[in-house]
Each structure stands twice: as structure tokens, then as C-alpha cells.
Design an enzyme around this catalytic site. Structure first.
Site, PDB file in Angstrom:
ATOM      1  N   ARG A 102       0.762  -1.244  -0.356  1.00  0.00           N
ATOM      2  CA  ARG A 102       0.150   0.221  -0.078  1.00  0.00           C
ATOM      3  C   ARG A 102       1.302   0.876  -0.056  1.00  0.00           C
ATOM      4  NH1 ARG A 102      -5.085   1.789   3.324  1.00  0.00           N
ATOM      5  NH2 ARG A 102      -6.337  -0.151   2.229  1.00  0.00           N
TER       6      ARG A 102
ATOM      7  N   HIS B   2      -7.694   0.895  -6.207  1.00  0.00           N
ATOM      8  CA  HIS B   2      -7.804   0.020  -5.800  1.00  0.00           C
ATOM      9  C   HIS B   2      -8.681  -1.511  -5.246  1.00  0.00           C
ATOM     10  CE1 HIS B   2      -7.728  -1.052  -0.903  1.00  0.00           C
ATOM     11  NE2 HIS B   2      -8.668  -0.441  -0.063  1.00  0.00           N
TER      12      HIS B   2
ATOM     13  N   GLN C  95     -10.265  -3.730  -3.079  1.00  0.00           N
ATOM     14  CA  GLN C  95     -11.470  -3.620  -2.950  1.00  0.00           C
ATOM     15  C   GLN C  95     -12.673  -3.813  -3.619  1.00  0.00           C
ATOM     16  OE1 GLN C  95     -12.180  -1.477   0.284  1.00  0.00           O
ATOM     17  NE2 GLN C  95     -14.105  -2.064  -0.168  1.00  0.00           N
TER      18      GLN C  95
ATOM     19  N   ASP D  30     -17.269   7.549  -1.301  1.00  0.00           N
ATOM     20  CA  ASP D  30     -16.219   6.971  -0.412  1.00  0.00           C
ATOM     21  C   ASP D  30     -16.040   8.436   0.098  1.00  0.00           C
ATOM     22  OD1 ASP D  30     -13.500   6.453   0.731  1.00  0.00           O
ATOM     23  OD2 ASP D  30     -12.172   6.251  -1.096  1.00  0.00           O
TER      24      ASP D  30
ATOM     25  N   CYS E 261     -16.434   2.154   1.032  1.00  0.00           N
ATOM     26  CA  CYS E 261     -15.263   0.875   1.309  1.00  0.00           C
ATOM     27  C   CYS E 261     -14.778   1.123   3.047  1.00  0.00           C
ATOM     28  CB  CYS E 261     -14.194   1.769   0.245  1.00  0.00           C
ATOM     29  SG  CYS E 261     -13.739   3.327   0.613  1.00  0.00           S
TER      30      CYS E 261
ATOM     31  N   ARG F 182     -13.447  -8.687   1.941  1.00  0.00           N
ATOM     32  CA  ARG F 182     -11.816  -8.021   2.079  1.00  0.00           C
ATOM     33  C   ARG F 182     -11.556  -9.552   2.132  1.00  0.00           C
ATOM     34  NH1 ARG F 182      -9.866  -3.241   1.840  1.00  0.00           N
ATOM     35  NH2 ARG F 182      -7.885  -5.014   1.229  1.00  0.00           N
TER      36      ARG F 182
END
Ligand code: CP
Ligand code: NVA
Length: 346
Positions: A140, A167, A170, A262, A302, A330
Site C-alpha cells: 500500500r 484499489h 476493494q 467514499d 469502502c 475483503r
């Protein structure tokens, strides 16, 4: 006599390992690990074919069921995943770590504060060194170019656990969450309201590859990446999906099956927070906006969420919200990805 006994015990042990390794090789997993289409890395959703995505979702559902039934499934025994985090994380860190443990392997949390990477060791040397110890790396970080460089120099798979641009992990969990609630993904209308950020970009790619109509509503100047939108539109032509960009949230959510949002200021944009609060006025997913969507539209985020900014508390905590299913998924989808990239073919 004793040698023969030891020999047969060794044979049984080896047989046990082989059987354990091959246990649970469902057709979806067989295709995932033997397909010539599969790339070494998962850097963006477009590293996957439509078939790969379908197989990952099928496999995730199988893994979720195994988990629910308390059944052990450890095809990654003896394998190690390195996890480099240059940004904070709750879900990604814990779900990857627990996922590796559940699959029989282990995960190492690698903080840039401790790695020589943080003191200027080149990413290429880090990639080559880690490839000598580990079986895969999850990273990340900020730039997509950093992840690409790591993957280029690593001989082992690299998984993108979030960059400023993408992402993908996700988006896979989101697809599973939607598929659990709706018979099929193709033909659904997914409205994304807010910042055209990493989560939006990967959702656009995911929606286009699965035949959804993705309608993104954001203020002028905060649209998703233009190259990603163009590539997704060309995928959508093939799958029967569509990608639309608008500046009108009400137009986006009209008749939507899913309403997604988001944060307005992502990690790394903290200093723009006040400016963004102004720019995104009118883009909050609240009860009024939701009344323009389908009655049973799913509410997705998310996480982490800022209640009172991009989404109101009554909506994110309301009956249409599936945000904690997304968080749970996830774990299951990433386990499918880990298997896909790390299980031996034979
Ligand atoms: N959604 C997500 O990636 O959460 P974390 O930042 O907690 O990992
Ligand atoms: N867009 C958010 C997602 C966090 C999971 C960020 O990058 O901070």
C-alpha cells in the site's frame, strides 16, 4: 524393520501434504491457477479477465462457506506474504494477515519506518531482496509507479493494496458483496457519488468488466482518471456495460441498484480537507439523495467513513447499508487472490 516403518510414515506424511495441497481444488481454482491468462501480479483490476473475476468470486464464495463451516483449508502452508504499508490501514492489514494465517501461511507487516526502503534503499533492490525470502508481496503506497516498479523487479507476485490511483482488492470485495444480494452483476446500475479517487477508478474498471452501468457523479475538477475511464469504456463495449460521468448526483442515483461513496479527502490529501468540504457540498449521500434511488438500492462505502461529510449517519447505519459485508468480504476475496497467485500449479 524400523527403517521400513519410518519409510511408510514418511510416505504417509508426504501423501498427506499432497492431499492437503490438492484438497478443495474446485474448477474455479483450477482455472485460476492453470490459466495462461493469469498475470504474475494484481496491480489493477484490468490485470484480470472477465473469466478471472468470475472465478475469483466463485472461489471467494466457496472460501467464505468453508470459513463459516469452520473447515480448515491450508494450501499455503510454509508460504510467507510480506506486507509493505506506506499508509494507514485497518481492513487491508488485518484481512490479509488473517487470510494468510487461515490459508496455513504467515504474513509479515513491513513498516517503511523499519525497512531500509524508508532510508533510501532503491525499490528495485528491495524487490530483488524480498523475492529471495518471500512468496508474495502486498504493498500500500502513494504512486502506482512504485507498485509497478516493485512488481517489475520482483520475481514473486505483487498485490496492490491501494495506491493513489487504484484499489483493486476493494473492488473485488465490492463485487462479491453486490453479487450476494443480486442474482447477477451484468445490467445493474451502480451510482458512485463523490470524489473520482482510487476507489472510484477501481470500481469503474470492475463495473465495466462485469457488464454493469457505472454512473459517477462528482464536482467539476474531481472526475476519475481519464485514461482509466477510456479503457473501461472499451471493456464495457465488449461486456454490455457502460461508464458515464456527470456532475449531478440526483441524475446518477436515479433508478440505481447500488449507491456507493467514499471520503472526500483521501490519505495524502489531508491538507486539502477544508477546500474539499466546500467543493463537495451537495454531494452527500443522505436520505434525500437515497429517495431518488431504487427503494432497495444497496448503500456501499469502502470505509473508513466520515459521517456527516460524504454520507449521513442515518444512511450508512440504515437498513440498505452493506458496508460491513464489504469489509468482511475483503477477507474472502483476498484469500482467493492469494490462492490464485501462490498455490502451485501441479
Ligand atoms: N477499505 C480499506 O482499504 O480500508 P483500510 O484503509 O482500513 O485498509
Ligand atoms: N480513498 C480512500 C480509501 C481508503 C480505503 C483513501 O485513499 O484514503
Amino acid at each position: 524393520m524400523r527403517a521400513a516403518f519410518r519409510g511408510s510414515r514418511l510416505f504417509l506424511f508426504a501423501l498427506d501434504r499432497v492431499t492437503a495441497e490438492h484438497a478443495g481444488r474446485t474448477p474455479a481454482l483450477q482455472r485460476l491457477i492453470s490459466g495462461d491468462t493469469m498475470k504474475k501480479d494484481l496491480l489493477t483490476l484490468r490485470d484480470l479477465t472477465e473469466r478471472n473475476i468470475e472465478d475469483i468470486l466463485d472461489r471467494s464464495a466457496w472460501l467464505k462457506q468453508q470459513n463459516r463451516n469452520g473447515l480448515r483449508h491450508e494450501p499455503l502452508a510454509g508460504k510467507s506474504l510480506g506486507m509493505i504499508f506506506e499508509k494507514s490501514s485497518t481492513r487491508t492489514r488485518v484481512s490479509f494477515e488473517v487470510g494468510m494465517f487461515q490459508l496455513g501461511g504467515q504474513a509479515l507487516f513491513l513498516s517503511p519506518n523499519d525497512l531500509q526502503l524508508g532510508r533510501g534503499e532503491p525499490i528495485a533492490d528491495t524487490a530483488r531482496t524480498l523475492s529471495r525470502y518471500l512468496d508474495a508481496i502486498m504493498i500500500r503506497t502513494f504512486g502506482q509507479d512504485t507498485v509497478a516498479e516493485l512488481a517489475r523487479h520482483a520475481s514473486i507476485p505483487v498485490i496492490n493494496g491501494l495506491t493513489d490511483l487504484h484499489h483493486p482488492c476493494q473492488a473485488l470485495a465490492d463485487l462479491l458483496t453486490i453479487r450476494e444480494r443480486r442474482a447477477s452483476l451484468a445490467g445493474l446500475r451502480l451510482a458512485y457519488v463523490g470524489d473520482g479517487n482510487n476507489v472510484a477508478n477501481s470500481l469503474i474498471e470492475a463495473g465495466a468488466l462485469t457488464g454493469m452501468r457505472v454512473v459517477v457523479a462528482c464536482p467539476k475538477g474531481y472526475e476519475p482518471d481519464t485514461t482509466i475511464v477510456a479503457d473501461a469504456r472499451s471493456d464495457a463495449k465488449r461486456t454490455g456495460g457502460a461508464v458515464e460521468i456527470t456532475n449531478d448526483p440526483f441524475q446518477a442515483v436515479a433508478g440505481a441498484d447500488v449507491v456507493y461513496t467514499d471520503v472526500w479527502a483521501s490519505m495524502g490529501q489531508e491538507q486539502e480537507h477544508a477546500k474539499r468540504l466546500k467543493a463537495f457540498k451537495g454531494f452527500q449521500v443522505d436520505a434525500k439523495l437515497m429517495s431518488a434511488a431504487g427503494q432497495d438500492a444497496l448503500v456501499m462505502h469502502c470505509l473508513p467513513a466520515h459521517r456527516g461529510e460524504e454520507i449521513s449517519a442515518d444512511v450508512i447505519d440504515g437498513r440498505q447499508s452493506v458496508v460491513f459485508d464489504q469489509a468482511e468480504n475483503r477477507l474472502h476475496t483476498q484469500k482467493a487472490v492469494l490462492e490464485m497467485l501462490m498455490v502451485r500449479k501441479g
